[in-house]
Design a protein around this motif. Structure first.
Motif, PDB file in Angstrom:
ATOM      1  N   MET A 153      -7.794  43.480  13.999  1.00 24.78           N
ATOM      2  CA  MET A 153      -8.329  43.026  12.598  1.00 24.78           C
ATOM      3  C   MET A 153      -7.364  41.976  11.972  1.00 24.78           C
ATOM      4  N   LEU A 154      -8.026  40.864  11.810  1.00 24.11           N
ATOM      5  CA  LEU A 154      -7.417  39.584  11.444  1.00 24.11           C
ATOM      6  C   LEU A 154      -6.881  39.644   9.741  1.00 24.11           C
ATOM      7  N   LEU A 155      -5.781  39.224   9.377  1.00 23.82           N
ATOM      8  CA  LEU A 155      -5.138  39.271   8.267  1.00 23.82           C
ATOM      9  C   LEU A 155      -5.930  38.347   7.338  1.00 23.82           C
ATOM     10  N   PRO A 156      -6.696  38.765   6.310  1.00 24.62           N
ATOM     11  CA  PRO A 156      -7.527  37.945   5.395  1.00 24.62           C
ATOM     12  C   PRO A 156      -6.598  36.998   4.552  1.00 24.62           C
ATOM     13  N   ASP A 157      -6.629  35.897   4.512  1.00 21.61           N
ATOM     14  CA  ASP A 157      -5.973  35.118   3.948  1.00 21.61           C
ATOM     15  C   ASP A 157      -6.344  35.428   2.171  1.00 21.61           C
ATOM     16  N   HIS A 158      -7.467  35.709   1.642  1.00 23.52           N
ATOM     17  CA  HIS A 158      -7.974  36.068   0.501  1.00 23.52           C
ATOM     18  C   HIS A 158      -6.901  37.330   0.028  1.00 23.52           C
ATOM     19  N   LEU A 159      -6.604  38.023   0.707  1.00 21.46           N
ATOM     20  CA  LEU A 159      -5.531  39.125   0.564  1.00 21.46           C
ATOM     21  C   LEU A 159      -4.154  38.674   0.498  1.00 21.46           C
ATOM     22  N   ALA A 160      -3.797  38.033   1.609  1.00 15.88           N
ATOM     23  CA  ALA A 160      -2.327  37.782   2.025  1.00 15.88           C
ATOM     24  C   ALA A 160      -1.809  36.559   1.059  1.00 15.88           C
ATOM     25  N   GLN A 161      -2.510  35.372   0.774  1.00 17.94           N
ATOM     26  CA  GLN A 161      -1.925  34.547   0.064  1.00 17.94           C
ATOM     27  C   GLN A 161      -1.663  34.777  -1.353  1.00 17.94           C
ATOM     28  N   PRO A 162      -2.816  35.423  -2.057  1.00 19.15           N
ATOM     29  CA  PRO A 162      -2.311  35.676  -3.379  1.00 19.15           C
ATOM     30  C   PRO A 162      -0.899  36.734  -3.556  1.00 19.15           C
ATOM     31  N   ALA A 163      -0.815  37.745  -2.600  1.00 14.88           N
ATOM     32  CA  ALA A 163       0.028  38.705  -2.738  1.00 14.88           C
ATOM     33  C   ALA A 163       1.483  37.940  -2.471  1.00 14.88           C
ATOM     34  N   LEU A 164       1.492  37.116  -1.310  1.00 13.58           N
ATOM     35  CA  LEU A 164       2.666  36.452  -0.918  1.00 13.58           C
ATOM     36  C   LEU A 164       3.111  35.323  -2.165  1.00 13.58           C
ATOM     37  N   ASP A 165       2.266  34.631  -2.714  1.00 17.57           N
ATOM     38  CA  ASP A 165       2.467  33.955  -3.795  1.00 17.57           C
ATOM     39  C   ASP A 165       3.310  34.757  -4.898  1.00 17.57           C
ATOM     40  N   ALA A 166       2.320  35.863  -5.329  1.00 15.25           N
ATOM     41  CA  ALA A 166       2.999  36.749  -6.341  1.00 15.25           C
ATOM     42  C   ALA A 166       4.431  37.212  -6.089  1.00 15.25           C
ATOM     43  N   ALA A 167       4.653  37.544  -4.954  1.00 15.94           N
ATOM     44  CA  ALA A 167       6.149  38.071  -4.555  1.00 15.94           C
ATOM     45  C   ALA A 167       7.006  36.893  -4.662  1.00 15.94           C
ATOM     46  N   ALA A 168       6.802  35.695  -3.976  1.00  8.77           N
ATOM     47  CA  ALA A 168       7.562  34.647  -4.331  1.00  8.77           C
ATOM     48  C   ALA A 168       7.690  34.289  -5.605  1.00  8.77           C
ATOM     49  N   GLY A 169       6.688  34.185  -6.486  1.00  9.28           N
ATOM     50  CA  GLY A 169       6.885  33.897  -8.047  1.00  9.28           C
ATOM     51  C   GLY A 169       7.620  35.009  -8.724  1.00  9.28           C
ATOM     52  N   LEU A 170       7.938  36.106  -8.314  1.00  8.12           N
ATOM     53  CA  LEU A 170       8.695  37.110  -8.867  1.00  8.12           C
ATOM     54  C   LEU A 170      10.018  37.089  -8.423  1.00  8.12           C
ATOM     55  N   GLY A 171      10.418  36.273  -7.348  1.00  5.85           N
ATOM     56  CA  GLY A 171      11.688  36.004  -7.058  1.00  5.85           C
ATOM     57  C   GLY A 171      11.903  36.431  -5.762  1.00  5.85           C
ATOM     58  N   ALA A 172      10.969  37.046  -4.727  1.00  5.39           N
ATOM     59  CA  ALA A 172      11.270  37.383  -3.474  1.00  5.39           C
ATOM     60  C   ALA A 172      11.433  36.192  -2.628  1.00  5.39           C
ATOM     61  N   GLY A 173      12.751  36.074  -1.727  1.00  2.74           N
ATOM     62  CA  GLY A 173      12.773  35.129  -0.780  1.00  2.74           C
ATOM     63  C   GLY A 173      12.294  35.076   0.323  1.00  2.74           C
ATOM     64  N   THR A 174      12.033  36.436   0.814  1.00  5.65           N
ATOM     65  CA  THR A 174      11.150  36.719   1.790  1.00  5.65           C
ATOM     66  C   THR A 174      10.158  37.932   1.514  1.00  5.65           C
ATOM     67  N   ALA A 175       8.817  37.660   2.241  1.00 10.00           N
ATOM     68  CA  ALA A 175       7.841  38.425   1.698  1.00 10.00           C
ATOM     69  C   ALA A 175       6.900  38.543   3.091  1.00 10.00           C
ATOM     70  N   HIS A 176       6.572  39.738   3.357  1.00 16.75           N
ATOM     71  CA  HIS A 176       5.561  40.096   4.660  1.00 16.75           C
ATOM     72  C   HIS A 176       4.398  40.965   3.990  1.00 16.75           C
ATOM     73  N   LEU A 177       3.192  40.667   4.438  1.00 17.50           N
ATOM     74  CA  LEU A 177       2.145  41.494   4.130  1.00 17.50           C
ATOM     75  C   LEU A 177       1.491  41.907   5.388  1.00 17.50           C
TER      76      LEU A 177
END
Length: 134
Positions: free
Chosen positions: A1-25
């Protein structure tokens, strides 16, 4: 199963915006199968599968993790928010420091098996279980 960008990018952007220096989905699909015998008689045969995603972050030197079965953008972003909140709760005097490593982007891993157990006929599985329960 490929990681859908429509799920990954918003989640990773949210984590970064909240202060995460590292984020994995990660998205994982698990298939399960069970055969139950009682006194040598088949009592139950069942199979199921579950797919979910998880977000793992480091915020201010602390790990945070959250998972969900909600495979929507909203579910992914909510998991990112919960992971960041968990990291903030987990802060300690010994901050996590990752070794310097470049990003490896998106990857897919499928467990290598010679025989996919989900393709083995129920009758063969039952015979095998009967043999081992003798």
């Amino acid at each position: 199963m490929l990681l859908p960008d429509h799920l990954a990018q918003p989640a990773l952007d949210a984590a970064a915006g909240l202060g995460a220096g590292t984020a994995h989905l990660r998205i994982a699909c698990h298939e399960n199968r069970a055969v139950a015998l009682r006194d040598g008689e088949v009592e139950n045969v069942a199979s199921d599968s579950a797919t979910g995603l998880s977000v793992r972050v480091i915020v201010d030197g602390a790990w945070g993790f959250a998972a969900t079965h909600d495979l929507t953008q909203r579910g992914a972003v909510d998991a990112a928010h919960r992971a960041v909140a968990m990291a903030r709760l987990s802060a300690s005097a010994d901050p996590v420091e990752l070794a310097p490593e470049p990003s490896h982007g998106t990857s897919t891993w499928i467990m290598p098996v010679e025989i996919d157990p989900m393709t083995v006929p129920d009758a063969d599985v039952i015979r095998s279980e009967e043999h081992t329960s003798e």
